[in-house]
Design an enzyme around this catalytic site. Structure first.
Site, PDB file in Angstrom:
ATOM      1  N   PRO A 275      83.803  50.713  44.874  1.00 15.83           N
ATOM      2  CA  PRO A 275      83.011  49.643  45.489  1.00 15.83           C
ATOM      3  C   PRO A 275      81.535  50.016  45.585  1.00 15.83           C
ATOM      4  O   PRO A 275      81.198  51.158  45.887  1.00 15.83           O
ATOM      5  CB  PRO A 275      83.620  49.537  46.893  1.00 15.83           C
ATOM      6  CG  PRO A 275      84.052  50.940  47.201  1.00 15.83           C
ATOM      7  CD  PRO A 275      84.527  51.516  45.880  1.00 15.83           C
ATOM      8  N   GLY A 276      80.674  49.082  45.328  1.00 12.75           N
ATOM      9  CA  GLY A 276      79.240  49.297  45.475  1.00 12.75           C
ATOM     10  C   GLY A 276      78.665  48.269  46.435  1.00 12.75           C
ATOM     11  O   GLY A 276      78.442  48.528  47.620  1.00 12.75           O
ATOM     12  N   ARG A 313      66.786  40.464  41.925  1.00  9.03           N
ATOM     13  CA  ARG A 313      67.975  39.609  41.777  1.00  9.03           C
ATOM     14  C   ARG A 313      67.665  38.117  41.679  1.00  9.03           C
ATOM     15  O   ARG A 313      68.242  37.437  40.826  1.00  9.03           O
ATOM     16  CB  ARG A 313      68.989  39.874  42.900  1.00  9.03           C
ATOM     17  CG  ARG A 313      69.495  41.320  42.940  1.00  9.03           C
ATOM     18  CD  ARG A 313      70.624  41.512  43.932  1.00  9.03           C
ATOM     19  NE  ARG A 313      71.835  40.857  43.480  1.00  9.03           N
ATOM     20  CZ  ARG A 313      72.305  39.731  43.959  1.00  9.03           C
ATOM     21  NH1 ARG A 313      71.711  39.130  44.975  1.00  9.03           N
ATOM     22  NH2 ARG A 313      73.386  39.181  43.452  1.00  9.03           N
ATOM     23  N   TYR A 317      69.048  36.823  38.183  1.00  5.25           N
ATOM     24  CA  TYR A 317      70.306  36.065  38.201  1.00  5.25           C
ATOM     25  C   TYR A 317      70.180  34.731  38.932  1.00  5.25           C
ATOM     26  O   TYR A 317      71.194  34.132  39.238  1.00  5.25           O
ATOM     27  CB  TYR A 317      71.396  36.836  38.956  1.00  5.25           C
ATOM     28  CG  TYR A 317      71.581  38.290  38.666  1.00  5.25           C
ATOM     29  CD1 TYR A 317      71.895  38.740  37.385  1.00  5.25           C
ATOM     30  CD2 TYR A 317      71.510  39.227  39.695  1.00  5.25           C
ATOM     31  CE1 TYR A 317      72.115  40.093  37.150  1.00  5.25           C
ATOM     32  CE2 TYR A 317      71.736  40.571  39.468  1.00  5.25           C
ATOM     33  CZ  TYR A 317      72.029  41.004  38.193  1.00  5.25           C
ATOM     34  OH  TYR A 317      72.256  42.335  37.980  1.00  5.25           O
ATOM     35  N   CYS A 343      52.335  37.907  38.548  1.00  6.53           N
ATOM     36  CA  CYS A 343      51.910  36.891  37.586  1.00  6.53           C
ATOM     37  C   CYS A 343      53.063  36.425  36.716  1.00  6.53           C
ATOM     38  O   CYS A 343      53.054  36.625  35.498  1.00  6.53           O
ATOM     39  CB  CYS A 343      50.791  37.456  36.723  1.00  6.53           C
ATOM     40  SG  CYS A 343      49.570  38.330  37.701  1.00  6.53           S
ATOM     41  N   TYR A 372      71.622  46.610  44.807  1.00  7.55           N
ATOM     42  CA  TYR A 372      70.868  46.152  43.636  1.00  7.55           C
ATOM     43  C   TYR A 372      69.489  45.628  44.055  1.00  7.55           C
ATOM     44  O   TYR A 372      68.980  44.660  43.508  1.00  7.55           O
ATOM     45  CB  TYR A 372      71.692  45.120  42.830  1.00  7.55           C
ATOM     46  CG  TYR A 372      73.059  45.667  42.480  1.00  7.55           C
ATOM     47  CD1 TYR A 372      73.177  46.667  41.534  1.00  7.55           C
ATOM     48  CD2 TYR A 372      74.215  45.246  43.149  1.00  7.55           C
ATOM     49  CE1 TYR A 372      74.412  47.234  41.238  1.00  7.55           C
ATOM     50  CE2 TYR A 372      75.459  45.804  42.857  1.00  7.55           C
ATOM     51  CZ  TYR A 372      75.542  46.795  41.900  1.00  7.55           C
ATOM     52  OH  TYR A 372      76.760  47.357  41.613  1.00  7.55           O
TER      53      TYR A 372
HETATM   54  C1  LIG Z   1      78.625  48.337  38.814  1.00  7.62           C
HETATM   55  C2  LIG Z   1      79.941  49.030  38.786  1.00  7.62           C
HETATM   56  C3  LIG Z   1      80.711  49.147  39.938  1.00  7.62           C
HETATM   57  C4  LIG Z   1      80.308  48.557  41.272  1.00  7.62           C
HETATM   58  O1  LIG Z   1      80.279  47.179  41.258  1.00  7.62           O
HETATM   59  P1  LIG Z   1      80.045  46.394  42.649  1.00  7.62           P
HETATM   60  O2  LIG Z   1      80.078  44.982  42.262  1.00  7.62           O
HETATM   61  O3  LIG Z   1      78.731  46.812  43.170  1.00  7.62           O
HETATM   62  O4  LIG Z   1      81.166  46.767  43.559  1.00  7.62           O
HETATM   63  C5  LIG Z   1      81.892  49.847  39.861  1.00  7.62           C
HETATM   64  N1  LIG Z   1      82.312  50.398  38.699  1.00  7.62           N
HETATM   65  C6  LIG Z   1      81.596  50.303  37.552  1.00  7.62           C
HETATM   66  C7  LIG Z   1      82.111  50.931  36.324  1.00  7.62           C
HETATM   67  C8  LIG Z   1      80.395  49.603  37.562  1.00  7.62           C
HETATM   68  O5  LIG Z   1      79.699  49.497  36.429  1.00  7.62           O
END
Ligand SMILES: *Cc1c(COP(=O)(O)O)cnc(C)c1O
Length: 419
Positions: A275-276, A313, A317, A343, A372
């Protein structure tokens, strides 16, 4: 977002820290992170999987500030890394190498060598040429590389196309139908050992179904590989769990955990999660000061001192970030565009947004900026990168100083023939 809230007097606080006072001390733009939020998110996530042996490898590309990594390391987290730079940061922060998994489609041989030197838990390999390169590096070093095969389960993650990674046409992973053959190649090499199967289907997932489909495919493959004599140590489901950016309902870690743990029941493999965003996304804000309010025919532009170089972001996106006034007055909202000084017309944080009227000098908070955010920042327009502050209760600390002007030109040189 409990740890960022307005108090009775309408002042926005990060935990117990008044953001007006913080901005006066540190300046703007500044990323502000809540330690309590990060810790809560990590613990909730980790506990969601407690029914099965597991390892949470924080995807540090979401936010790789050293203080955040150090705290997560103290809580027992491993790391999912995607570069030699992230390996360096992870080790510096005290994350044990045997809790590090190395993802990414384009690892260089130098990065592979550094990972083998450190002794990472696994290198997640995404193609046959990459596997061949890894075998070469491991052979040169006289080592056996622990390999997890990243498969592409061909599921539609139903997210933004830039962050969907699990479809057949994406650059990530090897096709499921090739996985057995590639696993046989791993077995044939004395310098490679297959220890896991891995997938990651995308980011900001708001539907658990594609994740569960991917797990089903991965487990079927693992069963095949076991039957073919491979001893698979772990199954890595990647990251990607979505978070609320505008108060929308998103799946809870506990829901994902319950479903995954049930599916893993009785299986010998350790589960790895990466998880990130879900750990840090709503644990951070970007604090910014209003420079000007520009009224043209029919539009009002709130020009702030943060820009797309600080938080990409929205430009990249069209991502939605809530924008809160740091001092809430209760005055009726007006519809404005919130823009940065760069700019580019794309340097827009919000268009047609209802916002309490603000004036030059007021502070605003761009919410949900913990993931991010800083990591994607640049010095475009020669804007020094923002400061980062960590808050805990009523304490705060600068965990990365604002970049200095000297930093902008560091390493540059005029060629000698100019003399
Ligand atoms: C970016 C990434 C994550 C984390 O994704 P999240 O959406 O931030 O949880 C985990 N594993 C891999 C291989 C990634 O590239």
């Amino acid at each position: 977002m409990f740890h960022f809230a307005h108090d009775e007097e309408g002042r926005l606080c990060a935990e117990g820290v008044d953001l007006e006072a913080l901005a006066a001390a540190v300046g703007t733009p500044t990323f502000v992170y809540s330690q309590a939020t990060i810790e809560r998110h990590y613990r909730v996530f980790d506990e969601a999987f407690r029914g099965h042996p597991h390892l949470v490898c924080y995807a540090m590309k979401a936010n790789s500030n050293g203080a955040i990594l150090r705290r997560l390391a103290q809580l027992g987290a491993g790391a999912d890394i995607v570069s030699g730079g992230e390996l360096y940061r992870a080790l510096q922060a005290g994350i044990p190498a045997d809790r590090v998994v190395f993802s990414g489609v384009g690892k260089t041989k130098d990065e592979m060598a550094a990972a083998l030197e450190a002794g990472v838990l696994s290198l997640n390999v995404e193609s046959e040429p990459e596997l061949a390169a890894l075998a070469e590096v491991a052979a040169q070093r006289g080592q056996v590389a622990q390999v997890a095969l990243r498969v592409n389960p061909d599921v539609d993650a139903k997210t933004h196309p830039y962050i969907a990674t699990g479809l057949r046409e994406s650059k990530f992973g090897v096709p499921l139908e090739d996985a057995r053959r590639i696993a046989a190649d791993v077995k044939a090499s004395p310098h490679l050992k297959l220890v896991g199967v891995d997938c990651h289907i995308g980011s900001q997932l708001v539907d658990l179904e594609p994740l569960m489909q991917a797990l089903t495919s991965v487990l079927a493959l693992v069963d095949d590989l076991r039957a073919a004599g491979h001893q698979i140590h772990h199954v890595d489901l990647g990251g990607g769990l979505g978070i609320p950016y505008r108060g929308e309902a998103t799946p809870q870690p506990a829901e994902l955990g319950a479903a995954v743990v049930a599916k893993m029941a009785g299986r010998p493999e350790t589960l790895i999660l990466e998880p990130g965003r879900v750990i840090v996304g709503n644990a951070g804000i970007l604090l910014s000061r209003v420079l000007y309010v520009k009224r043209t025919q029919g539009r009002t532009f709130v020009i702030v001192d943060a820009a797309m170089n600080d938080l990409l972001r929205p430009s990249l996106y069209k991502a939605h970030h809530e924008i809160w006034p740091v001092r809430r007055t209760g005055a009726p909202e007006e519809v404005v565009d919130v823009v940065g000084p760069i700019c580019e017309t794309g340097d827009t944080f919000a268009r047609d947004r209802a916002l309490q009227p603000v004036a030059a000098g007021d502070l605003v908070a761009v919410m949900s900026a913990g993931a991010y955010g800083f990591v994607m920042s640049s010095t475009y327009n020669s804007r020094p990168r923002a400061a980062e502050v960590l808050v805990s209760g009523d304490r705060w600390a600068v965990v990365r100083a604002r970049e200095r002007l000297e930093g902008l030109v560091e390493g540059e040189a005029a060629p000698e023939w100019f003399e």
